[in-house]
Design a protein around this motif. Structure first.
Motif, mmCIF file in Angstrom:
data_model
loop_
_atom_site.group_PDB
_atom_site.id
_atom_site.type_symbol
_atom_site.label_atom_id
_atom_site.label_comp_id
_atom_site.label_asym_id
_atom_site.label_seq_id
_atom_site.Cartn_x
_atom_site.Cartn_y
_atom_site.Cartn_z
ATOM 1 N N PHE A 81 0.852 -1.202 0.000
ATOM 2 C CA PHE A 81 0.000 0.000 0.000
ATOM 3 C C PHE A 81 0.886 1.250 0.000
ATOM 4 C CE2 PHE A 81 -2.668 -3.292 1.706
ATOM 5 C CZ PHE A 81 -3.931 -3.011 1.210
ATOM 6 N N GLU A 82 0.364 2.308 -0.599
ATOM 7 C CA GLU A 82 1.082 3.575 -0.596
ATOM 8 C C GLU A 82 0.075 4.722 -0.436
ATOM 9 O OE1 GLU A 82 1.350 4.529 -5.393
ATOM 10 O OE2 GLU A 82 3.160 3.969 -4.277
ATOM 11 N N PRO A 83 0.475 5.812 0.227
ATOM 12 C CA PRO A 83 -0.454 6.943 0.417
ATOM 13 C C PRO A 83 -0.647 7.721 -0.890
ATOM 14 C CG PRO A 83 1.686 7.487 1.320
ATOM 15 C CD PRO A 83 1.766 6.039 0.888
ATOM 16 N N VAL A 84 -1.821 8.324 -1.008
ATOM 17 C CA VAL A 84 -2.163 9.126 -2.176
ATOM 18 C C VAL A 84 -2.251 10.586 -1.749
ATOM 19 C CG1 VAL A 84 -3.878 9.568 -3.965
ATOM 20 C CG2 VAL A 84 -3.374 7.222 -3.261
ATOM 21 N N THR A 85 -1.551 11.436 -2.448
ATOM 22 C CA THR A 85 -1.553 12.865 -2.166
ATOM 23 C C THR A 85 -2.358 13.587 -3.241
ATOM 24 O OG1 THR A 85 0.612 12.723 -1.118
ATOM 25 C CG2 THR A 85 -0.140 14.906 -1.774
ATOM 26 N N THR A 86 -3.345 14.339 -2.808
ATOM 27 C CA THR A 86 -4.185 15.106 -3.730
ATOM 28 C C THR A 86 -4.206 16.573 -3.310
ATOM 29 O OG1 THR A 86 -6.183 14.656 -2.441
ATOM 30 C CG2 THR A 86 -5.641 13.126 -4.226
ATOM 31 N N LYS A 87 -4.617 17.437 -4.226
ATOM 32 C CA LYS A 87 -4.754 18.848 -3.936
ATOM 33 C C LYS A 87 -6.169 19.151 -3.473
ATOM 34 C CE LYS A 87 -1.154 20.811 -6.880
ATOM 35 N NZ LYS A 87 -0.845 21.809 -7.954
ATOM 36 N N GLU A 88 -6.247 19.873 -2.379
ATOM 37 C CA GLU A 88 -7.541 20.232 -1.804
ATOM 38 C C GLU A 88 -7.662 21.756 -1.746
ATOM 39 O OE1 GLU A 88 -9.810 19.835 2.506
ATOM 40 O OE2 GLU A 88 -8.451 18.247 1.854
ATOM 41 N N THR A 89 -8.810 22.267 -2.149
ATOM 42 C CA THR A 89 -9.048 23.705 -2.151
ATOM 43 C C THR A 89 -9.344 24.170 -0.731
ATOM 44 O OG1 THR A 89 -9.914 23.624 -4.406
ATOM 45 C CG2 THR A 89 -10.450 25.567 -3.096
ATOM 46 N N VAL A 90 -8.513 25.086 -0.227
ATOM 47 C CA VAL A 90 -8.695 25.611 1.122
ATOM 48 C C VAL A 90 -9.367 26.984 1.103
ATOM 49 C CG1 VAL A 90 -6.775 24.315 2.072
ATOM 50 C CG2 VAL A 90 -6.366 26.582 1.105
ATOM 51 N N PHE A 91 -9.300 27.702 -0.019
ATOM 52 C CA PHE A 91 -9.986 28.982 -0.149
ATOM 53 C C PHE A 91 -10.347 29.197 -1.605
ATOM 54 C CE2 PHE A 91 -10.084 33.516 -1.169
ATOM 55 C CZ PHE A 91 -10.994 33.978 -0.243
ATOM 56 N N GLU A 92 -11.553 29.703 -1.811
ATOM 57 C CA GLU A 92 -12.015 30.008 -3.162
ATOM 58 C C GLU A 92 -12.973 31.184 -3.068
ATOM 59 O OE1 GLU A 92 -13.744 27.697 -7.109
ATOM 60 O OE2 GLU A 92 -13.931 26.789 -5.120
ATOM 61 N N GLY A 93 -12.616 32.284 -3.664
ATOM 62 C CA GLY A 93 -13.463 33.467 -3.584
ATOM 63 C C GLY A 93 -12.801 34.656 -4.245
ATOM 64 N N VAL A 94 -13.480 35.792 -4.177
ATOM 65 C CA VAL A 94 -12.987 37.024 -4.790
ATOM 66 C C VAL A 94 -11.933 37.650 -3.874
ATOM 67 C CG1 VAL A 94 -13.630 39.266 -5.752
ATOM 68 C CG2 VAL A 94 -15.241 37.355 -5.863
ATOM 69 N N ASN A 95 -10.851 38.115 -4.467
ATOM 70 C CA ASN A 95 -9.812 38.821 -3.731
ATOM 71 C C ASN A 95 -9.725 40.252 -4.262
ATOM 72 O OD1 ASN A 95 -7.338 38.435 -1.799
ATOM 73 N ND2 ASN A 95 -6.545 39.567 -3.557
ATOM 74 N N ASP A 96 -9.762 41.228 -3.358
ATOM 75 C CA ASP A 96 -9.651 42.638 -3.714
ATOM 76 C C ASP A 96 -8.250 43.120 -3.358
ATOM 77 O OD1 ASP A 96 -12.292 42.978 -4.646
ATOM 78 O OD2 ASP A 96 -13.014 43.113 -2.589
ATOM 79 N N GLU A 97 -7.591 43.705 -4.332
ATOM 80 C CA GLU A 97 -6.214 44.151 -4.172
ATOM 81 C C GLU A 97 -6.132 45.656 -4.374
ATOM 82 O OE1 GLU A 97 -1.808 43.168 -6.137
ATOM 83 O OE2 GLU A 97 -3.614 42.110 -6.777
ATOM 84 N N ARG A 98 -5.379 46.331 -3.513
ATOM 85 C CA ARG A 98 -5.160 47.766 -3.664
ATOM 86 C C ARG A 98 -4.035 48.006 -4.657
ATOM 87 N NH1 ARG A 98 -0.262 50.772 -1.797
ATOM 88 N NH2 ARG A 98 -0.811 52.975 -2.024
#
Length: 612
Positions: free
Chosen positions: A175-192
């Motif tokens: 057996f071997e571990p599987v590494t996946t990408k998980e979304t931790v933040f998704e939304g609009v970002n406002d930049e000055r």
């Protein structure tokens, strides 16, 4: 029709030249606010500046006036209102539900984008607008992912045309571990966006009327190559680029150089709805290339171009939004508030400094026996820093001290200087419309209302412009949410009458046209005492005459306008009090009623026993 890179290079150079003509003035204004030492010609001496008149001055009125204005424009929280609009069909309860979802969705987006919460970039945008005349925000959809280790799975190998588990040396499956990408933040970002980096059409009479907006930013070439979104040529050579700031981090000035870098320019074209990313690098060997502000020939390379995925509410909308508190008829950058208050502020400091210098220069000279006083002794006494000096003292043992001493005092402060010393400070407040003690002389609520409408008109106008900027920003968030919001989510929403609903939160809720309005909320009340009294009287006048549902909705509107906290919780409790939950019907108990209890008994008997 799409524009070629050569034309874009000329557009960017023209926009940059137009902006650079104002950069020194903006840096001067910023230093008057943040440092208070670059008051006249920029010679810094122990945080003070020597004026040509010989006075030593430190500017403070500009800082105080701008900070007071920032206090007027402060918002602790915001409230979002969305109203569905349609000219082709009649609105129903489903639209009311969608209004609640849009309000909550846009509010959550603005609150998590960094504009009004967390970094509070709106503060820097407001300060840019007061110092330079305009503050700029840039919105984009931000997705943050991280690698997460999932459960282990069996390793499969091919054997005889099929996959079987791989066995280890011990004979057990591997057996071997599987590494996946998980979304931790998704939304609009406002930049000055700094005014020193903002770009728009050099021929536009207003920022909002420009057909394209963009910004430039110096970036290290190694960082740009590490980003797999861009297609970079192999022969790009980095160079040193000048970093411009409003208030410099370096002691010798507000500019410094960053080596091994290129300049990244992001442009949004309204006509073609394209987001184009250019890379500008130094090209000193090519004589046909335009020359930048540093005197170097540059090459502009398109490294990415995308059709913008978001369809905005209006064709003229853009991911760039501008806050201009004092618009100028012929000034697309807006008018700086410092422009109108710096001369009176400097004048006030000159008068104050002159008064202080005269007070410090006053001396008391004790003179004795003029025959023994030399001119050099008098000159030395006058140049001395001591407030009291004695000249020619040769006191005998039998001398009467009270008769032989004479006191000489230098000239006193002129009355005109004391009389007009505060006049420039009053001019600063009158020019900006910002009072240090607002409504200080009001004795009644009506008088306070009149002062607010007349004396604070310019401040109220700046505040109105701020919320119009937030309205445009909310429309931009609405467009991003309508495009990128995932389907299948639910949201707990409190309706206007206090009723709670679990509603679908997805792209379908954002279909159609909505009129979005952003106002202050959650902080000190923003309405006048006269309006507060009017709302209370209106609620008492209507009372229960309009029914419990209308009373609940009216109560919510009043609580919202008066910025009461936890409106949803109050409305939920009020609904349980005004409209109690329906009780299930209970079966009646007792025996079967007699005919006399059902109807007139005489009539029933007459029908059964008719007369013969």
């Amino acid at each position: 029709m799409k524009t070629d890179d050569k034309t874009w290079h000329k557009r960017i150079q023209a926009s940059r030249s137009r902006r650079e003509a104002r950069e020194a003035m903006w840096q001067h204004y910023a230093s008057l606010h943040s440092e208070g030492k670059d008051a006249w010609h920029g010679e810094v001496k122990d945080s003070k500046v020597e004026l040509p008149q010989g006075d030593i001055v430190k500017v403070s009125l500009i800082f105080r006036n701008l900070e007071q204005t920032m206090g007027y424009l402060e918002i602790e929280d915001i409230g979002v209102t969305a109203r569905a609009a349609s000219m082709s069909r009649q609105l129903d309860n489903m639209d009311t539900h969608r209004e609640s979802v849009v309000e909550q969705g846009v509010y959550n987006s603005l609150y998590s984008s960094g504009m009004v919460n967390g970094p509070e970039r709106i503060d820097r945008i407001k300060l840019d607008a007061l110092i330079c005349g305009h503050g700029i925000s840039y919105s984009w959809w931000r997705t943050e992912e991280e690698e997460v280790e999932q459960d282990q799975i069996a390793v499969m190998v091919e054997k005889d045309g099929r996959f079987v588990p791989k066995l280890g040396d011990d004979g057990f499956p591997v057996f071997e571990p599987v590494t996946t990408k998980e979304t931790v933040f998704e939304g609009v970002n406002d930049e000055r966006i700094s005014p020193m980096e903002f770009l728009f059409d050099s021929g536009a009479t207003a920022i909002g009327e420009s057909r394209w907006h963009g910004f430039e930013r110096v970036t290290r070439l190694a960082v740009l190559k590490a980003d797999d979104r861009y297609n970079l040529p192999d022969d790009i050579e980095p160079s040193s680029f000048r970093i411009k700031t409003l208030a410099g981090e370096m002691e010798e000035g507000s500019e410094y150089y960053q080596e091994d870098s290129v300049k990244v320019i992001v442009v949004y074209d309204r006509d073609t709805r394209e987001l184009i990313t250019f890379m500008e690098s130094a090209s000193p060997t090519d004589q046909d290339k335009p020359i930048n502000s540093d005197g170097e020939k540059t090459t502009l390379t398109r490294i990415r171009a995308d059709q913008y995925p978001v369809r905005f509410v209006h064709p003229d909308d853009s991911p760039f939004n501008s806050f201009i508190p004092i618009p100028g008829q012929d000034d697309p950058f807006g008018v700086s508030q410092v422009e109108h208050i710096r001369i009176p502020a400097l004048e006030a400091d000159i008068l104050r400094t002159r008064r202080s210098n005269l007070a410090r220069d006053q001396k008391r000279l004790m003179l004795y026996d003029k025959n023994k006083i030399e001119e050099t002794d008098v000159n030395n006494a006058l140049r001395s820093k001591n407030t009291t000096e004695a000249v020619g003292m040769d006191v005998q043992d039998d001398a009467d001290i009270s008769r032989i001493f004479k006191e000489v005092q230098t000239a006193n402060l002129p009355d005109a200087l004391l009389q007009f010393a505060n006049q420039p400070a009053d001019d600063v407040r009158e020019n900006s419309g910002v009072s240090e003690v607002p409504f200080g002389g009001a004795e009644t609520a009506t008088e306070s209302e009149n002062q607010q409408r007349i004396g604070q008109a310019r401040v109220n106008r700046k505040r109105s412009k701020l919320f119009k900027f937030l309205n445009n920003l909310a429309r931009t968030h609405f467009a991003f949410l309508a495009r990128f919001t995932p389907d299948g989510q639910t949201m707990r929403v409190t309706l206007a009458n206090g009723e709670e609903k679990i509603l679908e939160y997805g792209r379908t809720a954002f279909d159609g046209k909505f009129v979005i309005d952003v106002g202050p909320g959650g902080g000190p009340t923003q309405i006048s005492p006269v309006r507060q009294k009017m709302l209370i009287e209106a609620a008492g006048m209507l009372g229960d005459r309009v029914g419990p549902e209308a009373s609940l909705i009216l109560t919510r509107e009043i609580l919202t306008q008066m910025d009461i906290r936890n409106v949803n919780g109050i409305m939920e409790a009020a609904r349980r009090h005004v409209i109690p939950p329906e009780q299930p019907l209970q079966p009646q108990q007792g025996s079967i009623p007699s005919p006399d209890a059902i109807n007139n008994g005489q009539t029933i008997r007459s029908a059964i026993n008719p007369m013969e």
